[in-house]
Design a protein around this motif. Sequence first.
Motif, PDB file in Angstrom:
ATOM      1  N   GLY A   1      13.331   1.181  39.555  1.00 56.55           N
ATOM      2  CA  GLY A   1      12.374   0.792  40.590  1.00 56.55           C
ATOM      3  C   GLY A   1      11.484   1.910  41.052  1.00 56.55           C
ATOM      4  N   ARG A   2      11.445   3.016  40.328  1.00 56.04           N
ATOM      5  CA  ARG A   2      10.571   4.136  40.690  1.00 56.04           C
ATOM      6  C   ARG A   2       9.234   3.946  39.969  1.00 56.04           C
ATOM      7  N   THR A   3       8.400   3.036  40.488  1.00 56.20           N
ATOM      8  CA  THR A   3       7.190   2.640  39.778  1.00 56.20           C
ATOM      9  C   THR A   3       5.905   3.159  40.391  1.00 56.20           C
ATOM     10  N   GLU A   4       6.018   3.859  41.525  1.00 53.68           N
ATOM     11  CA  GLU A   4       4.816   4.337  42.201  1.00 53.68           C
ATOM     12  C   GLU A   4       4.955   5.816  42.532  1.00 53.68           C
ATOM     13  N   PRO A   5       3.828   6.541  42.553  1.00 50.53           N
ATOM     14  CA  PRO A   5       3.886   7.950  42.978  1.00 50.53           C
ATOM     15  C   PRO A   5       4.161   8.037  44.465  1.00 50.53           C
TER      16      PRO A   5
ATOM     17  N   ARG B   1       8.985  12.474  50.083  1.00 49.56           N
ATOM     18  CA  ARG B   1       9.548  11.135  49.982  1.00 49.56           C
ATOM     19  C   ARG B   1      10.005  10.802  48.561  1.00 49.56           C
ATOM     20  N   ARG B   2       9.862  11.756  47.678  1.00 47.34           N
ATOM     21  CA  ARG B   2      10.331  11.502  46.309  1.00 47.34           C
ATOM     22  C   ARG B   2      11.847  11.606  46.255  1.00 47.34           C
ATOM     23  N   PRO B   3      12.507  10.631  45.660  1.00 51.60           N
ATOM     24  CA  PRO B   3      13.970  10.686  45.581  1.00 51.60           C
ATOM     25  C   PRO B   3      14.423  11.647  44.482  1.00 51.60           C
ATOM     26  N   ARG B   4      15.659  12.067  44.596  1.00 48.11           N
ATOM     27  CA  ARG B   4      16.258  12.942  43.578  1.00 48.11           C
ATOM     28  C   ARG B   4      16.697  12.115  42.374  1.00 48.11           C
TER      29      ARG B   4
ATOM     30  N   ASP C   1       5.537  12.898  39.662  1.00 48.66           N
ATOM     31  CA  ASP C   1       4.922  12.198  40.785  1.00 48.66           C
ATOM     32  C   ASP C   1       5.850  11.157  41.405  1.00 48.66           C
ATOM     33  N   ARG C   2       6.940  10.824  40.715  1.00 46.72           N
ATOM     34  CA  ARG C   2       7.780   9.725  41.201  1.00 46.72           C
ATOM     35  C   ARG C   2       9.158  10.175  41.675  1.00 46.72           C
ATOM     36  N   VAL C   3       9.702  11.244  41.085  1.00 48.56           N
ATOM     37  CA  VAL C   3      11.024  11.721  41.489  1.00 48.56           C
ATOM     38  C   VAL C   3      11.042  13.236  41.462  1.00 48.56           C
TER      39      VAL C   3
ATOM     40  N   TYR D   1      13.476  20.683  45.597  1.00 48.41           N
ATOM     41  CA  TYR D   1      12.197  20.345  46.224  1.00 48.41           C
ATOM     42  C   TYR D   1      11.271  21.553  46.271  1.00 48.41           C
ATOM     43  N   ALA D   2      11.835  22.721  46.556  1.00 46.30           N
ATOM     44  CA  ALA D   2      11.005  23.924  46.612  1.00 46.30           C
ATOM     45  C   ALA D   2      10.403  24.242  45.250  1.00 46.30           C
ATOM     46  N   LEU D   3      11.173  24.048  44.193  1.00 47.82           N
ATOM     47  CA  LEU D   3      10.634  24.294  42.859  1.00 47.82           C
ATOM     48  C   LEU D   3       9.522  23.294  42.544  1.00 47.82           C
TER      49      LEU D   3
END
Length: 1005
Positions: free
Chosen positions: A730-734, A739-742, A777-779, A977-979
Motif C-alpha cells: 500500500g505504499r503507492t504515493e510519495p 511521514r515516510r514509513p520504515r 520517495d515512499r519509504v 532518517y538522517a541518512l
Amino acid sequence: MRPLRFVGRVGMVALDRMARAARARAARTGLPDDLARAVALSRRTVERTRPGDPLRPALLNTLAGTLCLVYNLTGDAEALAEAVTVSREAVDDPGSAPFRGICLCTLATALRLELERTRDPGRLAGAEAVAREAVAATGQDRREHGGALLVLSNVLLTCHQITGEVPVAREAARCAEAAVEALPAGAHRAVAFNALANACLLVHRATTDDALLERAAEAARQSVEETPPGDPGRAAHTNTLASALLTRYGRTGRITDLREALRVSRAAAGTMPPGHVLRPAVLHTLAGVLLELYGRTGQESALDEAIQAARLGLDQGAGGPVTPGLHNTLSMAGMMGYLDTGDGKALAQARTEASRACAAGGDGHPQRAVFLSNLAKALRAAYEREPAPGLLDELVATGRLVAAASTGTALHRADHLIELTLALLHRHEQLGDPDALREARDHATEAAGSPHALPWQQVTAHRLLGRAQLALGEREAALGAYRTAVGLLPKVAPRRLERMDREQGLSRIAGLGPEAASAALAAGAPELALELLEQARGVLIAERLGTRSETARLAAADSALAGELDRLRALLDLPQEQPGGLGGPARAGAGDPPRAGLPAAATAALREAERARGRRGELEAEWDGLMARIRAREGFEDFLGRPSIASLNRVAASGPVVLVNASRHGCDALILTGDGERPVRVVPLEGVTEPAVAEQVIRLRDALEDRRDIDDVLGWAWDRVTEPVLSALGRTEPRPLDRRPRLWWVATGPFAFLPLHAAGHHGREAAGHGAGRTVMDRVVSSYTPTVRALGHARRAVPAPQGAGPRSVLIVAMPETPGEAPLRGVGREAREIAGAVPAAETLAGPRATRESVRGALPRHTSAHFACHGVSEPRNPATSRLLLDDHLTAPFDVATVSGLDLASAELAYLSACSTTESGVRSADESVHITAAFLLAGFPGVVGTLWPVQDSAARRIAVAFYEEMYAEGAGGGPVDRAAYALQHAVDRLRVKRPDLPALWSAHLHMGV
C-alpha cells in the motif's frame, strides 16, 4: 682420478668403504662428478674380484645400490637396468649367504624402481616375491629385518599405485609400522616413517578413513624430524608431509594446514636436486598446494606459479609415474582460471589436459575416476558456455564413466556421483528427458547417503536431489531433501574451525537457502520458506549475535550456565595464532629442532597451532554438551536453534521486512508483516529470473566502471522488483520524509548487489518528489543480513544515557601509505567534530589498528573517513585502510571479532564497504556487516566507490541532521532518517546522477 692401489682382502674392504662413502657424498651433493666417482670406485672393487670370492656379493650389492642412486638422481634408465642385473648377480652368487638378506633388499628396490618407471603389471609378482624373500631372509637381525620390511612396504605401495588394490596398501602400512618398531631412531627409521605416511595416505584416499589421514600427517612429520639436515631424503620426506597436509586441508578446509603445506612444499621443491627422479612428484605437490591457495585467496601469482611448476614437472619427468597427475593439475588450473575470468582459452586447456591425464593414466590407473571427473567438469563448463547436443552427449557419457570408475568406498565417490547428476540434469533441461531426470534422482540419492561424503558434498547431493524431485513434480519429497540439506549446515561450518575456515565452507553451498525457500513456496508453505531462508543464510552472523543477545535471557534464569556460555564463546571466537600468513614469515620460540623443511624458529609456532587445533575440537564438544543442557531447561528448548515464524514475525513490529529471493526455481518477495494471522505475504516477481538479476548486476558494475549513468538498472529494479512490493504494502504515493514509513530489505543471491533502496525512475522531472516513482520517495529503507540479525541488533541497543553526551570517534585518513590522498577527509572530520556533542579524532599516523581498537569502547559512535578495499574472492580480508594497513590490516576478521557493549552507530565514509563475493553474499561477509557483528546496532555503509566531495557532503549533512537542535531520539533511532535526509539534499541537486548519491545505505535498527 688418481690410481688407487689396494692389495688383498683388507684392501678390497677399504676400497668398498671408499665407494660407499663416495656414494653417500654423491647422494648429498647430486653432482655428476661425485656420482661418476662413486660408480667408478664400485666398478673397480667388483673388477678385482672373481666369481666365488666371498666378498663379491657385498661388492656387487654396493655397485647395484650406487646405480640405483644414479637413476634416482638422473633418471638414467640404463643405469637402473644395470642395477637390476648386478643385484641379481649378487643374489645368485654362491657366496651370498652372509649378505643374502641385504642383497635381496637391493634387488627388490631396483625392481620396484623399474616397476615405477614402466608401470608394467607383469613385473608386479616378481618384485613382490623378492621383497617377501628379503623379509624372510633377515628374520634373525632386528635392524636388517626392519630394513627388509621397509623395502616390502615400498614395493607394496608401488603395486597399489598400479592396481589400486586397497588390501595391498593396508599391508604396506602394516609393514611400515613394523619397520618403524624394528629400526632405531635416525635416518633409516625416518624412511620407514615416510613409507608409513605414504601408505596411510593411499588407504585414506581409498577408504576416507580420517584416522589414517591423521596417522599419515603424524608419521610424515616424524619422518622429517628424524631426517638429518642435508640428508638427501629430507626433500622427499618433506614432500610427503606437504601431501598429507594438503589432503587434510581438502577434508577440513582448515587454513592452518594450507599455510604449512605451502611452506613445506616450497622447502621440498627448493632442496630436491633438479635431475632427481622424484622432482616431478615434488613439483606436482607444490602445484597442487598453489592451486588450493589460488582457490582460497584468488592470488593470480599462485595460479601462474602452479602452472609453471606443473609444466616444469612434465618437462623433467615426461612419461613418468606422475605424468597423468601433472596433466590433471594443469586441467584444474585451466578450469579455475576459466571460472574466474571466463577465458575460453583456459577452458580449452582444461579439456585438453584432462584428456591427456586420462590417456597417460590408462584404464587401470588408480586415479582414473579423478581424471575423468575433471574432464566431465571441463565438458560441463563448455556445455554451459555454448550448449550443443554433441557436447551434451559427451558430457553424460563421461559422467557415467566417472561413476563406473569409482567404488563405493572411494574418497571422491560422492563428488563423482554429483558430477553425473549435474550432467543428467542438463540433459533433462535440454531435451526434456524424463529418464535422465529419474537417473539423476537415483545418483543424487546414493551420493546423499554416502557415509564417505564430506558435509558439503552431502548438502550438495541433497540439494541436487531436491532439484530432480521438484522437476519430477515430487514437491513434498523435494522439500524434504532441501530441509535435510539445510539441516546439515552446522556440519559444513563446525565451531571447531576458525571463522575464516567456516566462511570458506559455507561459500561452497552458496544459494542453498533461496533454493530451499523456492521449494517451500512450490509446496505452498510460505512460512516454512521464510524459516528456511533464515536458517540457511547468515549462519555465522546469527550465531554470533544470537549468542550475545540470548545470553542475557539465559542469565536471568541461570547465571552459571550463562557464565559458562560466555566463557566458551570467548574461547571459540579467539583467532588461532598462526606462524605467519600464507607464504609469509613465521614466528616461534628458539630452541626447537628444525621441522618440516622450515627454519627452526617456526617449529614452536607450528606445534602450538596443532595443540590449538586439538583444543578447538575439545571446546566444540563442550559447546555441544552445554547446548544440550540449556535446551533441556523449560523455555529454552529452541535456544540458538532454528528460528520459528512467530519469533521472526515479532521483528516486523516496527515495520515490514521484505526478503527478496532469487533462485534457479524463480524469484519472489516474501514480506514479513508482523500480522499474527498472516505473517508472510508472497509477491511473485513476474518475469524475473536469477540470470536476469545477475545480468543487471553486470550492467550496474559496467556502468560504474565506465562512469556511465545507472538509470536503466534503477528503473528495471523499480519496475520488476520494488514497485510490486510497495504496491502490495500500500505504499503507492510519495510522502514527506518525516511521514515516510520504515522498511527493511533482506536481499538474497544477486539481489544483494543491487541498490534496492534507490530503485526508481530518477531525473529532473522527479526533483522535489513530484513523480514519486522511486523507493526513496515512499519509504525510508534499511537493510539487514537476516531477520534474526535485525532482531538481535534491536536487543543490542544500549539503554538510554539520560542527559549525558554521546561521543563520536572520528578516524580520518587524508593521507594513506601507498594510496591516493583523500583531499576532502580533513574538512569532513573537522565539520563532523563541530556538529556532534563530543568527539575524539584519530588522524593520519595516530590512526593505527591498535589505537582505533583501543578507542572504540570509549565512544558510542564511530565515523571512518578513509579508503576502503573490497576483496570479493577473499571477503574476510576486505578492510578499511588505516596508517599501518600494510602490516596490521583493519579487516573484516578484525572488526567482527570486537565486542562493543556500548556501541550505537558506525558511519563508514569509505568505498564499497558493503560489497561481498558472489559465493559469500548469503553470509554477508563484508565490512558493513562486520561492524554489525562488532556490536553496532546501526551502520551506514556504501555499495560501490564514492566520490570524495559527495561523500563529505552526505556525511556532514547526516550528522547535522542527527544532532540538530530539538531532534528527538538517539543515533540508533534517527540514523536511517538522517541518512535519507542527507541523500535527499544531494539528490535534489543532482537527480540525473544517481550513482553519486545512491551508494550509501543504512543497515540495522
